[in-house]
Write an enzyme that holds these catalytic residues in place. Structure first.
Site, PDB file in Angstrom:
ATOM      1  N   ASP A 373       0.739  -1.137   0.000  1.00 20.78           N
ATOM      2  CA  ASP A 373       0.000   0.000   0.000  1.00 20.78           C
ATOM      3  C   ASP A 373       0.809   1.246   0.000  1.00 20.78           C
ATOM      4  O   ASP A 373       1.233   1.731   0.911  1.00 20.78           O
ATOM      5  CB  ASP A 373      -1.024  -0.015   0.997  1.00 20.78           C
ATOM      6  CG  ASP A 373      -1.979  -1.157   0.690  1.00 20.78           C
ATOM      7  OD1 ASP A 373      -2.924  -0.788   0.100  1.00 20.78           O
ATOM      8  OD2 ASP A 373      -1.758  -2.259   1.053  1.00 20.78           O
ATOM      9  N   THR A 374       1.350   1.996  -0.499  1.00 21.11           N
ATOM     10  CA  THR A 374       2.313   2.870  -1.127  1.00 21.11           C
ATOM     11  C   THR A 374       1.601   4.004  -1.860  1.00 21.11           C
ATOM     12  O   THR A 374       0.521   3.829  -2.372  1.00 21.11           O
ATOM     13  CB  THR A 374       3.126   2.037  -2.112  1.00 21.11           C
ATOM     14  OG1 THR A 374       3.782   1.012  -1.383  1.00 21.11           O
ATOM     15  CG2 THR A 374       4.107   2.862  -2.874  1.00 21.11           C
ATOM     16  N   THR A 375       2.293   5.146  -1.943  1.00 19.35           N
ATOM     17  CA  THR A 375       1.751   6.215  -2.770  1.00 19.35           C
ATOM     18  C   THR A 375       2.822   6.641  -3.759  1.00 19.35           C
ATOM     19  O   THR A 375       4.012   6.716  -3.418  1.00 19.35           O
ATOM     20  CB  THR A 375       1.267   7.415  -1.930  1.00 19.35           C
ATOM     21  OG1 THR A 375       0.387   8.216  -2.731  1.00 19.35           O
ATOM     22  CG2 THR A 375       2.408   8.265  -1.412  1.00 19.35           C
TER      23      THR A 375
END
Length: 565
Positions: A373-375
């Site tokens: 889950d990373t941006t």
């Protein structure tokens, strides 16, 4: 607990080519490509994008905008990122004609050794635990980027999010859904509910969320710089929290932390160049996949053929077997990057693919070691500078462990170490773990023209490859390339030491034909229907090399926006 590591380019030609006849199997677009002249920002939250565009309007660089957007996302998208995570970036500097790479990932505590870790049943490090903490590197990454490429004061870049954090911002749909899931998973972790579950629950869609503790933390950074985090009150608060909750952090771990400027690695794909960062990240896997796929006429196969998807999946398995065997911290292990990128090696790997049958197990290749889950967000300014920046807590809210006085939690990246003695990625004091977050660039020759990325754990190399193939082989435009249906293959062998023995699991997004699905099942692929955001989150900015006009695209599966001026 068995775990997967998670969780001709039309745009490089002339814009008119985007409206020309295209090969069969072109994608659909949820919106038009955004076009502007003076600046462009693409990110996962519209309000953060607005902050970045305002920074550009005030004369800030693309790096200034990227820092401001990432800081804003710490408040607005805490399910993916924050000061308790790590950061990687690629920066194209047209003034010097150089593509710079920054590795702002942290290292294991000096007092943590494998014998102190109670392993899971599959031999891995417990994911949501203090054993998964490494020193957060994101804040040092902000200041390293700013020191080299910033034009506006850091205090000015942090001011908008500080104001938002005190006032509160409404939570959009996709982030609200992830927040609700995170609340169920982490609600009992020390400090989590106090910060992230106001009133005892996750904010609903449209409900404002404020984080005054984060505002105070960012004000401390604005006044005291990076040392306030690594040698000052923030480090002291983290170490105190660590000691109270079974962690291993010491003040020395933070004081000795530093980011590294690194040389990007690259390969060519049908006349285009694709750049990634070297290990300890996994960008090399995307380049390895492209080297194999380049040997096939994917446009002739078409996206509506089972052969097309089978090739992509099997190429992924080969690259990920090497990823499990060789990728690690280069300060602790010899990684045969040049050999893994060799086109002759790709030919040998390609010969291992059986077009009739899905591989159940895949041994790593032999790249002829030289015994040797990373941006994600992309920015561009009117001077031609472009940034691809990715920042992550790893598993949503990371470990869930949250320091209430600071307003952020600690990530879980240390769970990506192996506990197997002799493995290149084995846990060791002061060592960086294998990393999944990867920014990318694409261009012609030695000139990058497009900053892009696809968020989502081990989806990221798979996503990068599918975007490149969509652009190059199927002449999709910047938005279509991200919107087109994707595959996601999980349960390959992993750098944590787990081994694929059953062929893994194939997820196909809606929009891929039923007859293709049936054909892949007949070849032995184990297909699981999956919806939601597991297929990643794409952002891209492309600069026309002739006119300087900027084009932006954003992920239709997320809440984000591409906006320019």
């Amino acid at each position: 607990m068995r775990r997967t590591v998670m969780a001709g380019l039309a745009g490089l030609m002339v814009v008119a080519a985007w409206a020309a006849d295209r090969p069969e199997g072109r994608g659909f677009a949820t919106r038009s490509v955004t076009v502007a002249r003076h600046g462009m920002v693409a990110a996962a939250h519209p309000l953060a994008v607005g902050i970045g565009v305002d920074v550009l309007r005030r004369g800030g660089s693309a790096v200034d905008a990227a820092i401001a957007v990432n800081a804003a996302l710490a408040l607005m998208e805490p399910v993916a990122c924050g000061p308790g995570g790590d950061l990687f970036a690629l920066v194209w500097d047209p003034a010097t004609g150089t593509l710079h790479g920054l590795n702002a990932s942290g290292r294991a505590p000096l007092t943590l050794t494998p014998d102190k870790v109670p392993a899971e049943d599959d031999g891995t490090i417990p994911l949501f635990s203090p054993y998964a903490w490494t020193v957060p590197g994101a804040v040092d990454g902000w200041f390293e980027l700013h020191k080299r490429f910033g034009r506006l004061p850091m205090a000015d870049l942090l001011a908008p999010v500080i104001a938002y954090a005190r006032e509160g911002v409404p939570v959009p749909q996709v982030i609200a859904g992830a927040w609700a899931r995170g609340g169920k998973r982490f609600g009992d972790k020390p400090g989590f509910a106090e910060v992230f579950l106001p009133g005892g629950k996750a904010p609903a869609e449209g409900e404002p969320f404020a984080n005054p503790a984060l505002a105070a933390t960012l004000e401390t950074l604005a006044r005291g710089g990076r040392d306030a985090f690594y040698k000052g009150p923030i480090a002291a608060a983290i170490v105190e929290y660590s000691g109270a909750n079974g962690g291993f952090f010491t003040l020395e771990d933070f004081a000795r932390h530093s980011s590294d400027w690194v040389t990007p690695i690259s390969t060519t794909y049908r006349g285009h160049t694709v750049w990634e960062l070297p290990p300890n990240g996994q960008g090399l896997a995307a380049l390895q996949m492209l080297n194999v796929l380049e040997r096939h006429d994917l446009a002739a196969l078409g996206r509506d053929s089972a052969d097309f998807w089978h090739l992509l999946i099997e190429a992924k398995k080969l690259a990920y077997a090497d990823r499990a065997r060789y990728y690690a911290d280069p300060a602790f292990a010899e990684i045969p990057v040049a050999q893994l990128l060799d086109k002759a090696y790709a030919a040998r790997q390609d010969a291992r693919i059986d077009m009739a049958t899905a591989a159940k197990s895949v041994e790593p290749g032999d790249p002829a070691l030289a015994r040797g889950d990373t941006t994600f967000l992309a920015t561009a300014d009117g001077r031609g500078m472009m940034v691809a920046l990715i920042q992550s807590n790893y598993t949503g809210f990371g470990t869930g462990y949250t320091i209430p006085s600071l307003g952020f939690g600690l990530h879980s990246r240390g769970a990506m170490f192996s506990l197997h003695a002799g493995h290149p990625n084995v846990l060791a004091p002061g060592k960086r773990p294998f990393h999944t977050i990867i920014p990318a660039f694409m261009g012609r020759g030695d000139t990058p023209q497009m900053a892009f990325g696809v968020m989502g754990g081990d989806m990221q190399p798979q996503g990068h490859v599918q975007v490149v193939v969509n652009l190059v082989d199927f002449a999709m435009n910047l938005q279509e390339a991200g919107d087109a249906p994707r595959f996601y293959h999980t349960d390959s062998s992993e750098p944590t030491g787990t081994v694929m023995t059953d062929g893994g699991t194939l997820h196909l997004e809606s929009g891929i034909a039923t007859d293709v699905r049936r054909a892949l099942i007949r070849r032995g692929h184990r297909l699981v229907e999956t919806t939601g955001t597991v297929y990643g989150g794409y952002q891209a900015v492309w600069r026309d090399p002739v006119t300087g006009v900027l084009f932006g695209a954003t992920e239709s599966r997320k809440d984000g926006l591409a906006l320019g001026y």
